[in-house]
Scaffold this motif. Structure first.
Motif, PDB file in Angstrom:
ATOM      1  N   LEU A   1      42.042  45.120  50.246  1.00  0.00           N
ATOM      2  CA  LEU A   1      41.184  44.631  49.166  1.00  0.00           C
ATOM      3  C   LEU A   1      39.863  44.134  49.726  1.00  0.00           C
ATOM      4  CD1 LEU A   1      43.928  42.512  47.403  1.00  0.00           C
ATOM      5  CD2 LEU A   1      42.957  44.607  46.495  1.00  0.00           C
ATOM      6  N   ALA A   2      38.759  44.608  49.159  1.00  0.00           N
ATOM      7  CA  ALA A   2      37.431  44.077  49.466  1.00  0.00           C
ATOM      8  C   ALA A   2      37.030  43.237  48.264  1.00  0.00           C
ATOM      9  CB  ALA A   2      36.445  45.214  49.704  1.00  0.00           C
ATOM     10  N   LEU A   3      37.066  41.900  48.423  1.00  0.00           N
ATOM     11  CA  LEU A   3      36.861  41.003  47.289  1.00  0.00           C
ATOM     12  C   LEU A   3      35.722  40.015  47.502  1.00  0.00           C
ATOM     13  CD1 LEU A   3      40.598  40.255  46.481  1.00  0.00           C
ATOM     14  CD2 LEU A   3      39.061  41.776  45.237  1.00  0.00           C
ATOM     15  N   GLY A   4      34.720  40.411  48.290  1.00  0.00           N
ATOM     16  CA  GLY A   4      33.553  39.556  48.467  1.00  0.00           C
ATOM     17  C   GLY A   4      33.683  38.545  49.583  1.00  0.00           C
TER      18      GLY A   4
ATOM     19  N   ALA B   1      46.729  52.658  44.170  1.00  0.00           N
ATOM     20  CA  ALA B   1      45.352  52.399  43.769  1.00  0.00           C
ATOM     21  C   ALA B   1      44.720  53.741  43.392  1.00  0.00           C
ATOM     22  CB  ALA B   1      44.575  51.728  44.896  1.00  0.00           C
ATOM     23  N   PRO B   2      44.936  54.214  42.124  1.00  0.00           N
ATOM     24  CA  PRO B   2      44.408  55.519  41.727  1.00  0.00           C
ATOM     25  C   PRO B   2      42.883  55.563  41.724  1.00  0.00           C
ATOM     26  CG  PRO B   2      45.407  54.403  39.852  1.00  0.00           C
ATOM     27  CD  PRO B   2      45.673  53.571  41.052  1.00  0.00           C
ATOM     28  N   LYS B   3      42.240  54.455  41.412  1.00  0.00           N
ATOM     29  CA  LYS B   3      40.783  54.326  41.466  1.00  0.00           C
ATOM     30  C   LYS B   3      40.471  53.114  42.329  1.00  0.00           C
ATOM     31  CE  LYS B   3      40.188  55.830  36.676  1.00  0.00           C
ATOM     32  NZ  LYS B   3      39.810  55.341  35.348  1.00  0.00           N
ATOM     33  N   PRO B   4      39.268  53.009  42.861  1.00  0.00           N
ATOM     34  CA  PRO B   4      38.940  51.825  43.668  1.00  0.00           C
ATOM     35  C   PRO B   4      38.973  50.515  42.879  1.00  0.00           C
ATOM     36  CG  PRO B   4      37.344  53.563  44.033  1.00  0.00           C
ATOM     37  CD  PRO B   4      38.217  54.018  42.929  1.00  0.00           C
ATOM     38  N   THR B   5      38.916  50.593  41.551  1.00  0.00           N
ATOM     39  CA  THR B   5      38.919  49.375  40.735  1.00  0.00           C
ATOM     40  C   THR B   5      40.216  49.201  39.947  1.00  0.00           C
ATOM     41  OG1 THR B   5      37.852  50.548  38.913  1.00  0.00           O
ATOM     42  CG2 THR B   5      36.416  49.408  40.476  1.00  0.00           C
ATOM     43  N   GLU B   6      41.279  49.903  40.320  1.00  0.00           N
ATOM     44  CA  GLU B   6      42.557  49.828  39.626  1.00  0.00           C
ATOM     45  C   GLU B   6      43.689  49.680  40.629  1.00  0.00           C
ATOM     46  OE1 GLU B   6      44.010  52.922  36.953  1.00  0.00           O
ATOM     47  OE2 GLU B   6      42.144  52.729  35.841  1.00  0.00           O
ATOM     48  N   ILE B   7      44.654  48.816  40.290  1.00  0.00           N
ATOM     49  CA  ILE B   7      45.854  48.654  41.104  1.00  0.00           C
ATOM     50  C   ILE B   7      47.050  48.715  40.155  1.00  0.00           C
ATOM     51  CG2 ILE B   7      47.123  47.151  42.675  1.00  0.00           C
ATOM     52  CD1 ILE B   7      44.444  45.774  43.300  1.00  0.00           C
ATOM     53  N   ILE B   8      48.063  49.502  40.515  1.00  0.00           N
ATOM     54  CA  ILE B   8      49.277  49.610  39.711  1.00  0.00           C
ATOM     55  C   ILE B   8      50.454  49.157  40.571  1.00  0.00           C
ATOM     56  CG2 ILE B   8      50.808  51.155  38.453  1.00  0.00           C
ATOM     57  CD1 ILE B   8      48.353  52.912  37.882  1.00  0.00           C
ATOM     58  N   VAL B   9      51.198  48.164  40.073  1.00  0.00           N
ATOM     59  CA  VAL B   9      52.367  47.625  40.761  1.00  0.00           C
ATOM     60  C   VAL B   9      53.595  48.047  39.959  1.00  0.00           C
ATOM     61  CG1 VAL B   9      53.491  45.535  41.600  1.00  0.00           C
ATOM     62  CG2 VAL B   9      51.000  45.623  41.480  1.00  0.00           C
ATOM     63  N   GLU B  10      54.562  48.730  40.612  1.00  0.00           N
ATOM     64  CA  GLU B  10      55.757  49.226  39.928  1.00  0.00           C
ATOM     65  C   GLU B  10      57.008  48.880  40.719  1.00  0.00           C
ATOM     66  OE1 GLU B  10      54.714  53.281  37.695  1.00  0.00           O
ATOM     67  OE2 GLU B  10      54.240  53.343  39.833  1.00  0.00           O
TER      68      GLU B  10
ATOM     69  N   LYS C   1      52.932  46.709  36.218  1.00  0.00           N
ATOM     70  CA  LYS C   1      51.815  45.809  35.939  1.00  0.00           C
ATOM     71  C   LYS C   1      50.559  46.505  36.441  1.00  0.00           C
ATOM     72  CE  LYS C   1      53.428  41.584  34.750  1.00  0.00           C
ATOM     73  NZ  LYS C   1      52.977  40.705  33.735  1.00  0.00           N
ATOM     74  N   GLU C   2      49.522  46.508  35.609  1.00  0.00           N
ATOM     75  CA  GLU C   2      48.261  47.120  36.001  1.00  0.00           C
ATOM     76  C   GLU C   2      47.214  46.040  36.152  1.00  0.00           C
ATOM     77  OE1 GLU C   2      47.176  50.417  33.525  1.00  0.00           O
ATOM     78  OE2 GLU C   2      49.223  51.183  33.486  1.00  0.00           O
ATOM     79  N   LEU C   3      46.450  46.135  37.237  1.00  0.00           N
ATOM     80  CA  LEU C   3      45.391  45.171  37.529  1.00  0.00           C
ATOM     81  C   LEU C   3      44.048  45.890  37.559  1.00  0.00           C
ATOM     82  CD1 LEU C   3      47.223  43.425  40.492  1.00  0.00           C
ATOM     83  CD2 LEU C   3      46.847  42.410  38.276  1.00  0.00           C
ATOM     84  N   GLU C   4      43.005  45.206  37.087  1.00  0.00           N
ATOM     85  CA  GLU C   4      41.639  45.736  37.117  1.00  0.00           C
ATOM     86  C   GLU C   4      40.813  44.868  38.052  1.00  0.00           C
ATOM     87  OE1 GLU C   4      40.417  45.205  33.094  1.00  0.00           O
ATOM     88  OE2 GLU C   4      41.498  46.959  32.366  1.00  0.00           O
ATOM     89  N   ILE C   5      39.879  45.489  38.752  1.00  0.00           N
ATOM     90  CA  ILE C   5      38.983  44.748  39.636  1.00  0.00           C
ATOM     91  C   ILE C   5      37.571  44.888  39.095  1.00  0.00           C
ATOM     92  CG2 ILE C   5      38.109  44.528  41.984  1.00  0.00           C
ATOM     93  CD1 ILE C   5      40.708  45.788  42.949  1.00  0.00           C
ATOM     94  N   ASN C   6      36.903  43.749  38.845  1.00  0.00           N
ATOM     95  CA  ASN C   6      35.519  43.737  38.370  1.00  0.00           C
ATOM     96  C   ASN C   6      34.668  43.002  39.388  1.00  0.00           C
ATOM     97  OD1 ASN C   6      36.456  44.902  36.055  1.00  0.00           O
ATOM     98  ND2 ASN C   6      36.269  43.081  34.786  1.00  0.00           N
ATOM     99  N   GLY C   7      33.522  43.550  39.692  1.00  0.00           N
ATOM    100  CA  GLY C   7      32.600  42.891  40.612  1.00  0.00           C
ATOM    101  C   GLY C   7      31.924  43.916  41.508  1.00  0.00           C
ATOM    102  N   VAL C   8      30.689  43.648  41.859  1.00  0.00           N
ATOM    103  CA  VAL C   8      29.930  44.560  42.715  1.00  0.00           C
ATOM    104  C   VAL C   8      30.524  44.524  44.120  1.00  0.00           C
ATOM    105  CG1 VAL C   8      27.653  45.059  43.704  1.00  0.00           C
ATOM    106  CG2 VAL C   8      27.846  44.199  41.372  1.00  0.00           C
ATOM    107  N   GLY C   9      30.926  45.687  44.625  1.00  0.00           N
ATOM    108  CA  GLY C   9      31.498  45.791  45.958  1.00  0.00           C
ATOM    109  C   GLY C   9      32.979  45.466  46.028  1.00  0.00           C
ATOM    110  N   TYR C  10      33.577  45.077  44.926  1.00  0.00           N
ATOM    111  CA  TYR C  10      35.011  44.777  44.916  1.00  0.00           C
ATOM    112  C   TYR C  10      35.767  46.083  44.761  1.00  0.00           C
ATOM    113  CZ  TYR C  10      34.044  39.783  44.020  1.00  0.00           C
ATOM    114  OH  TYR C  10      33.636  38.483  44.100  1.00  0.00           O
ATOM    115  N   ARG C  11      36.721  46.337  45.663  1.00  0.00           N
ATOM    116  CA  ARG C  11      37.499  47.575  45.561  1.00  0.00           C
ATOM    117  C   ARG C  11      38.829  47.423  46.281  1.00  0.00           C
ATOM    118  NH1 ARG C  11      33.082  48.267  48.225  1.00  0.00           N
ATOM    119  NH2 ARG C  11      33.075  48.549  50.461  1.00  0.00           N
TER     120      ARG C  11
END
Length: 177
Positions: A105-108, A125-134, A85-95
């Protein structure tokens, strides 16, 4: 008649299945999975395929027939390819970042969210805005992804939050003057 239940579950090369009573154990390159079927169905391994047949013609036996076959097929998929499952993070400062076996997780919020990854699941977490669960267990992979998403679901006005890859977020129009 169950259209799904009638088809035997094929075992690819490198995968073995053993049936003992109502329990089927499937071994593959990624690990071992077991499934315990109810008494409404009978399991058998015949020439590199697991077949499920109902015991009787009751409604419950027919329901368990297709469900048991699908659960065994998911076990075979898990030990050969695994689930993701792949998750995306959107938002300023969210990583997101990994620190050992803990997802940070920094989620505001005023604090960082620390999520401990359960055993049997791999989170990257290959990128600060991507999470991969396997993992090899489809239910556990989905549950971990849902728990991560639960910390900050995508909101409808700006679209900020944690969402599944490709998930559509219905956007609302803001207040007008």
């Amino acid at each position: 008649m169950s259209r799904i239940g009638k088809k035997p579950v094929g075992l690819p090369s490198g995968v073995t299945a053993t049936v003992s009573g109502q329990t089927v154990e499937i071994k593959g390159p990624k690990g071992v999975r077991t499934f315990k079927a109810t008494d409404d169905v009978s399991l058998a391994v015949e020439d590199s395929a697991v077949s499920v047949t109902p015991r009787g013609s009751s409604k419950r036996a027919r329901q368990q027939w297709g469900m048991s076959r699908t659960q065994i097929a998911n076990c075979v998929t898990g030990v050969t390819d695994g689930f993701k499952k792949e998750l995306e993070i959107n938002g300023v400062g969210y990583r997101a970042s990994m620190q050992g076996a803990v997802l940070k997780l920094a989620l505001g919020y005023s604090h960082d969210v620390l999520f401990e990854v359960p055993t049997g699941i791999t989170v990257t977490a290959p990128k600060p805005t991507e999470i991969i669960v396997e993992g090899i267990d489809q239910q556990q992979v989905g549950e971990v992804a849902a728990k991560i998403r639960e910390w900050r679901k995508p909101e409808p006005y700006k679209g900020k939050g944690v969402r599944y890859e490709g998930e559509y977020v219905f956007r609302k129009e803001g207040k007008k003057k």
